[in-house]
Design an enzyme around this catalytic site. Structure first.
Site, PDB file in Angstrom:
ATOM      1  N   SER A 164     -22.947 -30.094  12.506  1.00  0.00           N
ATOM      2  CA  SER A 164     -23.580 -30.666  13.588  1.00  0.00           C
ATOM      3  C   SER A 164     -25.101 -30.853  13.535  1.00  0.00           C
ATOM      4  CB  SER A 164     -23.090 -30.295  15.076  1.00  0.00           C
ATOM      5  OG  SER A 164     -23.691 -31.136  15.947  1.00  0.00           O
ATOM      6  N   GLU A 220     -20.313 -37.552   9.748  1.00  0.00           N
ATOM      7  CA  GLU A 220     -19.613 -37.323  11.178  1.00  0.00           C
ATOM      8  C   GLU A 220     -20.537 -37.432  12.365  1.00  0.00           C
ATOM      9  OE1 GLU A 220     -19.746 -34.773  13.515  1.00  0.00           O
ATOM     10  OE2 GLU A 220     -21.451 -33.526  12.338  1.00  0.00           O
ATOM     11  N   HIS A 268     -16.729 -32.916  14.811  1.00  0.00           N
ATOM     12  CA  HIS A 268     -16.341 -32.214  15.882  1.00  0.00           C
ATOM     13  C   HIS A 268     -14.810 -32.374  16.353  1.00  0.00           C
ATOM     14  CE1 HIS A 268     -20.765 -32.620  15.898  1.00  0.00           C
ATOM     15  NE2 HIS A 268     -20.827 -31.801  16.877  1.00  0.00           N
TER      16      HIS A 268
END
Length: 346
Positions: free
Chosen positions: A141, A245, A315
């Site tokens: 992330s 992502e 995630h």
């Protein structure tokens, strides 16, 4: 040349300078810098480069996870700090990372969580120190900022995967042991789990363009990656396999970010493309938005390179641990990729 044209040309050259520096550094290096291998019984450091945890109990859970994997744990001096939406001051967070790489006892640097703020640390990291002490760095992330900056500045292979306070279910723990302890040349293929459905729906991959390609992995979180545009902390994309992502991004924002990658020339230089999960990225009701599939077809399909979407990256509870900078072969029709070379020192 008139004054306005001269200023415009100078500004354009200034914007391109960081990319030129990044490319020359990559070319000079030639081969990735591999981290030292990990073994049970080693000491790992827990650091908080981004946001603080919501509950301090998560810090205890992160330590217990590392111990359950067989490690001794050193916590960064500032890993439990808090300053607004950040896990302490920039100097403290960056200092913990630099100290972990300098500590000869520490064999890996594990990020407690993502969130926001890692990009603030990039000018404060000691890249010469990191290059001289190549170690495992794990997180995802917002940690995308660290992965890309360290790759661009040192060539070190780092690992996009579960944060210390995230879910360490049996799938993630098995991935960790196979990759880090057994040093397996991993094959990344989604779990086949039909459940009670007649045909599998969960963890399905969709081919955008078939074919195979080889190259080093680059990428991570789309929003964090594109925020590095114009800086010296973004690696060269030439011949790379780009993986992406994201989470909680409206499709129009995904469109805007892919447009940024296209306009800066990054998409035109990649050899292959893998899109993981964009969690909670559905369009709103009605017909006011393109879907993710349409957006990816608009930007990726015209490239004519092997590409697929739906990889277990992002995630999600079960996620691949992906070596940023590791050399892989992508098979877009099969919806899989595999390591071609070791990602640790021999």
């Amino acid at each position: 040349m008139d004054r306005r044209r001269f200023i415009g040309s100078a500004a354009a050259a200034a914007l391109l300078l960081p990319f030129a520096r990044g490319r020359s550094a990559m070319a000079a290096r030639g081969v990735p810098l591999l981290p030292a291998p990990l073994n049970p019984g080693d000491t790992v450091a827990l650091v908080s480069p981004s946001s603080p945890v919501d509950d301090s109990f998560n810090l205890q859970l992160a330590q217990e996870v590392m111990e359950a994997l067989g490690f001794k744990v050193k916590a960064g001096a500032h890993y439990a700090d808090r300053r607004g939406h950040l896990a302490g001051s920039d100097a403290g967070r960056a200092g913990d990372i630099n100290a972990a790489f300098a500590d000869r006892e520490v064999k890996a640097v594990i990020c407690v969580r993502g969130g926001s703020g890692a990009a603030r640390l990039l000018p404060l990291l000691d890249y010469d120190l990191i290059r001289a002490n190549p170690k495992v760095l794990l997180g995802y992330s917002d940690i995308t900022a660290l992965h890309n900056a360290i790759n661009a500045q040192t060539g070190l292979v780092t690992f996009h995967g579960p944060n210390g306070s995230g879910s360490w279910n049996s799938f993630n723990a098995d991935q960790f042991r196979r990759l880090f302890f057994e040093r397996e040349l991993m094959q990344y293929r989604n779990v086949a789990d039909r459940g009670d459905e007649l045909v599998q729906r969960r963890n399905r991959t969709v081919t955008i363009t078939g074919g195979t390609a080889q190259g080093e992995l680059v990428g991570g979180n789309l929003a964090v990656l594109t925020a590095l545009a114009g800086s010296p902390y973004l690696p060269d994309f030439s011949g790379k396999i780009l993986f992406l992502e994201d989470v909680s991004e409206a499709p129009y924002r995904v469109d805007r970010m892919l447009s940024t990658l296209k306009l800066m020339g990054a998409l035109d230089r990649i050899a292959g493309f893998i899109f993981g999960e964009c969690t909670d990225c559905d369009p709103g009701a009605g017909y006011g938005s393109l879907g993710l599939g349409q957006i990816l077809d608009d930007y990726i399909k015209p490239l004519g390179i092997p590409a697929y979407r739906g990889a277990m990256i992002g995630h999600i509870r079960q996620q691949f641990i992906v070596p940023v900078g590791g050399r892989v072969e992508l098979d877009a029709a099969a919806g899989s990729f595999r390591l071609l070379q070791p990602v640790f020192q021999q």
